[in-house]
Design a protein around this motif. Structure first.
Motif, mmCIF file in Angstrom:
data_model
loop_
_atom_site.group_PDB
_atom_site.id
_atom_site.type_symbol
_atom_site.label_atom_id
_atom_site.label_comp_id
_atom_site.label_asym_id
_atom_site.label_seq_id
_atom_site.Cartn_x
_atom_site.Cartn_y
_atom_site.Cartn_z
ATOM 1 N N GLU A 1 0.764 -1.385 -0.012
ATOM 2 C CA GLU A 1 0.147 0.174 0.166
ATOM 3 C C GLU A 1 0.994 1.339 -0.195
ATOM 4 O O GLU A 1 0.553 2.373 -0.797
ATOM 5 N N CYS A 2 2.000 1.462 0.748
ATOM 6 C CA CYS A 2 2.848 2.352 0.829
ATOM 7 C C CYS A 2 3.356 2.662 -0.559
ATOM 8 O O CYS A 2 3.564 3.799 -1.135
ATOM 9 N N GLU A 3 3.685 1.676 -1.167
ATOM 10 C CA GLU A 3 4.293 1.650 -2.739
ATOM 11 C C GLU A 3 3.450 2.433 -3.582
ATOM 12 O O GLU A 3 3.506 3.312 -4.442
ATOM 13 N N ALA A 4 2.066 1.785 -3.364
ATOM 14 C CA ALA A 4 0.901 2.500 -4.149
ATOM 15 C C ALA A 4 0.617 3.961 -4.045
ATOM 16 O O ALA A 4 0.415 4.568 -5.039
ATOM 17 N N GLN A 5 0.770 4.347 -2.868
ATOM 18 C CA GLN A 5 0.532 5.570 -2.622
ATOM 19 C C GLN A 5 1.785 6.370 -2.567
ATOM 20 O O GLN A 5 1.808 7.626 -2.310
ATOM 21 N N ASN A 6 2.915 5.954 -2.920
ATOM 22 C CA ASN A 6 4.374 6.560 -2.914
ATOM 23 C C ASN A 6 4.473 7.272 -1.570
ATOM 24 O O ASN A 6 4.920 8.524 -1.611
ATOM 25 N N HIS A 7 4.305 6.787 -0.462
ATOM 26 C CA HIS A 7 4.380 7.497 0.840
ATOM 27 C C HIS A 7 4.837 6.372 1.999
ATOM 28 O O HIS A 7 3.947 5.204 1.928
ATOM 29 N N HIS A 8 6.053 6.503 2.411
ATOM 30 C CA HIS A 8 6.583 5.334 3.157
ATOM 31 C C HIS A 8 6.585 5.748 4.480
ATOM 32 O O HIS A 8 7.281 6.903 4.809
ATOM 33 N N THR B 1 4.903 13.944 6.521
ATOM 34 C CA THR B 1 5.300 14.218 5.097
ATOM 35 C C THR B 1 6.535 15.067 5.207
ATOM 36 O O THR B 1 6.658 16.043 5.681
ATOM 37 N N GLU C 1 8.520 16.379 3.100
ATOM 38 C CA GLU C 1 8.518 17.485 2.328
ATOM 39 C C GLU C 1 7.806 18.775 2.917
ATOM 40 O O GLU C 1 8.202 19.976 2.533
ATOM 41 N N LYS D 1 -1.974 13.452 3.315
ATOM 42 C CA LYS D 1 -1.268 12.332 2.822
ATOM 43 C C LYS D 1 -0.907 11.152 3.895
ATOM 44 O O LYS D 1 -1.489 10.038 3.684
#
Length: 96
Positions: free
Chosen positions: A48-55, A71, A73, A80
């Motif tokens: 799921e983290c890969e799919a959302q590009n958020h780790h 986040t 950034e 997010k």
């Protein structure tokens, strides 16, 4: 992504009783029956983290999984993070 205010975060956390806000991040700890179940949930969360590009930042010791979401950034919590927390909750709920 815009950093959420502490007031906005506290309001959103009402829907996430397993999560806390401190140190500019969302934090949760989940306990499983054993290491295998914990690792299985971690694998599903990883996809799921890969799919959302958020780790997340996370640690695992035996049957305990600790997760911290922010986040980078934005230097804090954004929508997010709540989106990923919601997905994690769904995964952990199915696992139980």
């Amino acid at each position: 992504m815009e950093k959420l205010t502490p007031q906005d975060i506290e309001k959103k956390l009402l829907r996430f009783p397993d999560w806390e806000y401190y140190d500019d991040a969302l934090h949760a700890e989940f306990e499983f029956d054993n290491f295998k179940d914990c690792f299985s949930a971690m694998s599903r969360i990883a996809f799921e983290c890969e799919a959302q590009n958020h780790h997340p930042e996370w640690t695992n010791v035996y049957n305990m999984l600790s997760i911290s979401l922010s986040t980078h950034e934005a230097n804090g919590v954004t929508d997010k993070d709540f989106k990923l927390a919601e997905a994690i909750e769904m995964i952990v709920e199915v696992q139980e």
